[in-house]
Write a protein that holds these residues in place. Structure first.
Motif, short mmCIF file in Angstrom:
data_model
loop_
_atom_site.label_atom_id
_atom_site.label_comp_id
_atom_site.label_asym_id
_atom_site.label_seq_id
_atom_site.Cartn_x
_atom_site.Cartn_y
_atom_site.Cartn_z
N GLY A 98 -0.36 -5.82 -2.29
CA GLY A 98 -0.53 -6.61 -1.07
C GLY A 98 0.74 -6.81 -0.27
O GLY A 98 0.72 -7.48 0.76
N GLY A 99 1.84 -6.25 -0.72
CA GLY A 99 3.13 -6.43 -0.05
C GLY A 99 3.18 -5.78 1.32
O GLY A 99 2.52 -4.78 1.58
N LEU A 120 -0.27 1.88 3.57
CA LEU A 120 -0.76 2.04 4.94
C LEU A 120 0.44 1.86 5.86
O LEU A 120 1.06 0.80 5.89
CB LEU A 120 -1.83 1.01 5.25
N ALA A 121 0.76 2.90 6.62
CA ALA A 121 1.92 2.87 7.51
C ALA A 121 1.50 3.24 8.91
O ALA A 121 0.56 4.03 9.11
CB ALA A 121 3.00 3.83 7.01
N GLY A 122 2.18 2.68 9.90
CA GLY A 122 1.80 3.01 11.26
C GLY A 122 2.80 2.50 12.28
O GLY A 122 3.72 1.75 11.96
N PHE A 123 2.59 2.93 13.54
CA PHE A 123 3.40 2.45 14.65
C PHE A 123 2.53 2.35 15.89
O PHE A 123 1.43 2.90 15.95
CB PHE A 123 4.61 3.36 14.89
N VAL A 124 3.04 1.61 16.88
CA VAL A 124 2.35 1.43 18.15
C VAL A 124 3.25 1.94 19.26
O VAL A 124 4.42 1.51 19.35
CB VAL A 124 1.99 -0.05 18.39
N ASP A 125 2.75 2.85 20.10
CA ASP A 125 3.60 3.41 21.15
C ASP A 125 3.58 2.54 22.40
O ASP A 125 2.93 1.48 22.44
CB ASP A 125 3.22 4.86 21.46
N LEU A 135 -0.92 6.49 3.20
CA LEU A 135 -0.03 7.49 2.59
C LEU A 135 -0.06 7.35 1.07
O LEU A 135 -0.07 6.24 0.54
CB LEU A 135 1.40 7.31 3.09
N LYS A 136 -0.03 8.48 0.39
CA LYS A 136 0.04 8.50 -1.06
C LYS A 136 1.31 9.22 -1.50
O LYS A 136 2.08 9.71 -0.67
CB LYS A 136 -1.21 9.18 -1.64
N LYS A 137 1.51 9.27 -2.82
CA LYS A 137 2.74 9.84 -3.38
C LYS A 137 3.00 11.23 -2.81
O LYS A 137 2.13 12.09 -2.81
CB LYS A 137 2.65 9.91 -4.91
N GLY A 138 4.21 11.42 -2.30
CA GLY A 138 4.60 12.71 -1.75
C GLY A 138 4.39 12.84 -0.26
O GLY A 138 4.91 13.77 0.37
N GLY A 155 -2.81 -0.49 -2.16
CA GLY A 155 -3.28 -0.04 -3.46
C GLY A 155 -3.38 -1.17 -4.46
O GLY A 155 -3.14 -2.34 -4.14
N ASN A 156 -3.68 -0.81 -5.69
CA ASN A 156 -3.83 -1.79 -6.77
C ASN A 156 -2.62 -1.85 -7.68
O ASN A 156 -2.65 -2.54 -8.70
CB ASN A 156 -5.08 -1.45 -7.60
N THR A 157 -1.57 -1.13 -7.35
CA THR A 157 -0.33 -1.13 -8.14
C THR A 157 0.86 -1.26 -7.20
O THR A 157 0.74 -0.99 -5.99
CB THR A 157 -0.20 0.18 -8.93
#
Length: 211
Positions: A98-99, A120-125, A135-138, A155-157
């Motif tokens: 939840g961070g 979950l990553a994002g930006f606003v233009d 996004l996941k590992k890699g 995620g859960n971890t």
């Protein structure tokens, strides 16, 4: 986990982001003098050792016991003097379940590389269009300079990511802190943000703001 492909990728990203033309081999920051538009003055090269070009702090997990359940360590010119003048820096993001790395901006491009977890990553233009992705590992994602962006552990971890930036000192500005961690009057913040005054006062108490 075989980290070599990730390390190679991150080093490549860092090398490609640096856009300055050096007239010296390196310029390890000398904090005995103030910084200027191009960074700090250089330490005497004759007094440098290999230790001046190495830091182990990126391998240390951050303390996520805070309202955002996340921690950021920034290796920039003021914390890793070898970056001075090279136009690059790095950061470590530790996000508990939840961070959140809250909405923020800076004057450089950023690349995030997820090492563990789901973010979950994002930006606003500037057209107020939101671009976001889980996004996941890699996975990597780019955030263009000056645009507001964020990361959330969905995620859960716990999640871990590294970021690289094409500035030795990107000048981070977090939106929540800019509104509430200072003496900007509550009524002004309310007018320019439409946030309820009770919530603004709560955030000011939380982050050390006044008025």
């Amino acid at each position: 986990m075989n980290a070599l492909p990730y390390v190679f990728l991150l080093v490549t990203l860092l090398a490609n982001q640096s856009c300055g033309t050096l007239v010296v081999d390196y310029c390890v920051a000398d904090f005995n003098y103030p910084s200027g538009p191009t960074g700090f003055p250089c330490k005497n090269p004759a007094k440098l050792t290999a230790d001046d070009f190495v830091t182990s702090k990126m391998g240390i997990a951050g303390n996520t016991s805070n309202p955002f359940n996340a921690a950021v360590y920034l290796a920039i010119d003021t914390t890793f003097p070898a970056f001075n003048g090279l136009g690059i820096s790095m950061g470590r993001l530790d996000l508990d379940v939840g961070g959140v790395i809250p909405a923020h901006t800076h004057r450089s491009s950023e690349v995030i590389l997820v090492i563990e977890g789901t973010i979950l990553a994002g930006f606003v233009d500037t057209n107020d269009t939101a671009f976001y992705k889980t996004l996941k590992k890699g996975d990597i994602m780019i955030f263009p300079p000056t645009l507001m962006h964020f990361q959330v552990n969905v995620g859960n971890t716990p999640a871990l990511a590294f970021v690289s930036l094409n500035s030795a000192n990107p000048g981070f500005q977090t939106i929540t802190f800019s509104f509430t961690a200072n003496n900007l009057p509550t009524e002004v913040v309310q007018k320019i943000s439409l946030i309820d005054s009770a919530q603004i006062k709560k955030l000011k108490r939380m982050f050390g703001g006044t008025n």
